[in-house]
Scaffold this motif. Structure first.
Motif, mmCIF file in Angstrom:
data_model
loop_
_atom_site.group_PDB
_atom_site.id
_atom_site.type_symbol
_atom_site.label_atom_id
_atom_site.label_comp_id
_atom_site.label_asym_id
_atom_site.label_seq_id
_atom_site.Cartn_x
_atom_site.Cartn_y
_atom_site.Cartn_z
ATOM 1 N N ARG A 4 0.840 -1.188 0.000
ATOM 2 C CA ARG A 4 0.000 0.000 0.000
ATOM 3 C C ARG A 4 0.878 1.242 0.000
ATOM 4 O O ARG A 4 1.825 1.337 0.789
ATOM 5 C CB ARG A 4 -0.912 0.005 1.226
ATOM 6 N N GLN A 5 0.576 2.167 -0.888
ATOM 7 C CA GLN A 5 1.268 3.451 -0.902
ATOM 8 C C GLN A 5 0.514 4.401 0.019
ATOM 9 O O GLN A 5 -0.662 4.709 -0.212
ATOM 10 C CB GLN A 5 1.320 4.021 -2.320
ATOM 11 N N ASP A 49 -8.238 8.419 3.727
ATOM 12 C CA ASP A 49 -7.619 9.337 2.772
ATOM 13 C C ASP A 49 -6.138 9.027 2.597
ATOM 14 O O ASP A 49 -5.573 9.217 1.507
ATOM 15 C CB ASP A 49 -7.776 10.786 3.245
ATOM 16 N N LYS A 50 -5.522 8.574 3.666
ATOM 17 C CA LYS A 50 -4.089 8.266 3.607
ATOM 18 C C LYS A 50 -3.816 6.891 2.997
ATOM 19 O O LYS A 50 -2.669 6.556 2.695
ATOM 20 C CB LYS A 50 -3.491 8.320 5.014
ATOM 21 N N GLY A 51 -4.881 6.064 2.845
ATOM 22 C CA GLY A 51 -4.707 4.707 2.334
ATOM 23 C C GLY A 51 -4.728 3.653 3.417
ATOM 24 O O GLY A 51 -4.355 2.501 3.181
ATOM 25 N N LEU A 52 -5.163 4.023 4.619
ATOM 26 C CA LEU A 52 -5.184 3.108 5.758
ATOM 27 C C LEU A 52 -6.617 2.887 6.240
ATOM 28 O O LEU A 52 -6.920 3.011 7.417
ATOM 29 C CB LEU A 52 -4.324 3.670 6.894
ATOM 30 N N GLU A 53 -7.511 2.522 5.308
ATOM 31 C CA GLU A 53 -8.892 2.303 5.689
ATOM 32 C C GLU A 53 -9.011 1.076 6.594
ATOM 33 O O GLU A 53 -8.120 0.226 6.659
ATOM 34 C CB GLU A 53 -9.799 2.163 4.465
ATOM 35 N N HIS A 54 -10.122 1.010 7.314
ATOM 36 C CA HIS A 54 -10.343 -0.015 8.344
ATOM 37 C C HIS A 54 -10.122 -1.422 7.803
ATOM 38 O O HIS A 54 -9.454 -2.254 8.445
ATOM 39 C CB HIS A 54 -11.765 0.121 8.892
ATOM 40 N N GLU A 55 -10.648 -1.740 6.618
ATOM 41 C CA GLU A 55 -10.548 -3.094 6.072
ATOM 42 C C GLU A 55 -9.100 -3.482 5.803
ATOM 43 O O GLU A 55 -8.682 -4.612 6.083
ATOM 44 C CB GLU A 55 -11.374 -3.215 4.780
ATOM 45 N N PHE A 56 -8.324 -2.549 5.253
ATOM 46 C CA PHE A 56 -6.914 -2.827 4.965
ATOM 47 C C PHE A 56 -6.137 -3.074 6.253
ATOM 48 O O PHE A 56 -5.351 -4.028 6.353
ATOM 49 C CB PHE A 56 -6.298 -1.658 4.200
ATOM 50 N N LEU A 57 -6.349 -2.225 7.255
ATOM 51 C CA LEU A 57 -5.661 -2.409 8.531
ATOM 52 C C LEU A 57 -6.029 -3.748 9.160
ATOM 53 O O LEU A 57 -5.156 -4.487 9.647
ATOM 54 C CB LEU A 57 -5.999 -1.258 9.483
ATOM 55 N N TRP A 58 -7.326 -4.077 9.167
ATOM 56 C CA TRP A 58 -7.791 -5.333 9.777
ATOM 57 C C TRP A 58 -7.137 -6.536 9.108
ATOM 58 O O TRP A 58 -6.674 -7.467 9.775
ATOM 59 C CB TRP A 58 -9.315 -5.417 9.666
ATOM 60 N N PHE A 133 4.307 0.326 14.306
ATOM 61 C CA PHE A 133 3.395 0.522 13.176
ATOM 62 C C PHE A 133 4.237 0.702 11.915
ATOM 63 O O PHE A 133 5.106 1.580 11.868
ATOM 64 C CB PHE A 133 2.526 1.752 13.435
ATOM 65 N N PRO A 134 4.020 -0.111 10.872
ATOM 66 C CA PRO A 134 4.971 -0.151 9.750
ATOM 67 C C PRO A 134 4.834 0.972 8.734
ATOM 68 O O PRO A 134 5.660 1.074 7.830
ATOM 69 C CB PRO A 134 4.654 -1.498 9.098
ATOM 70 N N TRP A 135 3.810 1.826 8.854
ATOM 71 C CA TRP A 135 3.623 2.873 7.859
ATOM 72 C C TRP A 135 3.902 4.245 8.463
ATOM 73 O O TRP A 135 3.506 4.543 9.586
ATOM 74 C CB TRP A 135 2.202 2.828 7.297
ATOM 75 N N LEU A 136 4.562 5.084 7.683
ATOM 76 C CA LEU A 136 4.876 6.431 8.127
ATOM 77 C C LEU A 136 3.601 7.263 8.204
ATOM 78 O O LEU A 136 2.704 7.138 7.373
ATOM 79 C CB LEU A 136 5.863 7.100 7.163
#
Length: 246
Positions: A4-5, A49-58, A133-136
């Motif tokens: 994910r970018q 908006d940043k690309g970290l929506e709930h489904e992706f994080l889960w 947390f692996p994303w900046l």
């Protein structure tokens, strides 16, 4: 780990919404629980908006849970008004990610706030430290807010005022009581003459989650313009609230 970018150029996320009839209480004020829902929605939008929506994080073993939030109410939004809500990252400390909020009507700030979120594994509920947390995340914003610090709430002379058994309608998609519902539990157990007063500051800490079938015993202490309400499960505190009235 999903590819994910992540967008780090977004400092502030904003959105517009309308205050609906069902968002308001019998005094035509936007309910505290409705304000909490608005802050949760804009926080979710910020991550999406940043690309970290709930489904992706889960799917990648992460979920953000609201731990504490403090609101300052300058004036209550009312039915049919258009809200412009904004949120921004405002630092990290210990296990919490902090973010600020403001809710405006016609360019005037009606509500501002600060919240602390914890990152957990959705299966084990184990807390994950921010450093893991692996994303900046984007640059932290420093914007003035009037909300009180999100510190601990204590009661010296508690009196049990009721209880709440957790039902299906209390639960959210994470399988526990939705955070805004705790505000309704607390406000419902205020005496009418206290509830009728306008809230200036509202603070709630979510200490331990409640699930289907749990019974939350609710205790309060009211002194002058301050009401403290604590919900307890059999062996631990569930939530703690401090309400300051104008």
């Amino acid at each position: 780990m999903g590819e994910r970018q992540i967008r780090t150029d977004i400092s502030v996320s904003s959105d517009s919404s309308k205050v609906c009839f069902y968002d308001c209480d019998y005094k035509k004020r936007m309910k505290i629980s409705s304000i909490l829902k608005a802050t949760a929605e804009i926080a979710g939008k910020d991550y999406a908006d940043k690309g970290l929506e709930h489904e992706f994080l889960w799917e990648n073993g992460y979920v953000f849970l609201l731990s504490r939030i403090s609101l300052h109410i300058n004036s209550y939004p009312t039915e049919s008004q258009m809200l412009n809500s904004s949120t921004w990252e405002c630092g990290k400390k210990g296990a919490m990610f902090f973010r600020g909020y403001d809710i405006c009507v016609d360019g005037n700030v009606c509500v501002d706030g600060v919240s602390g979120w914890v990152l957990v594994n959705p299966e084990t509920r184990k807390i994950i430290r921010p450093a893991s947390f692996p994303w900046l995340m984007p640059q932290v914003m420093d914007r003035k807010i009037n909300a009180l610090p999100i510190d601990k709430v204590t009661i010296d002379n508690e009196v049990q005022v009721g209880e709440h058994q957790v039902k299906m309608s209390d639960l959210d998609a994470n399988g526990h009581v939705y955070n805004a519902n705790y505000a309704d539990i607390a406000m419902n157990l205020l005496p009418p003459e206290v509830y009728d007063r306008d809230v200036e500051n509202f603070k709630i800490n979510f200490v331990n989650e409640a699930k289907l079938g749990d019974t939350i015993k609710v205790y309060s202490e009211i002194s002058g313009s301050i009401a403290k309400i604590i919900g307890k499960l059999p062996d631990r505190i569930c939530f703690e609230t401090e309400i300051m009235f104008k």
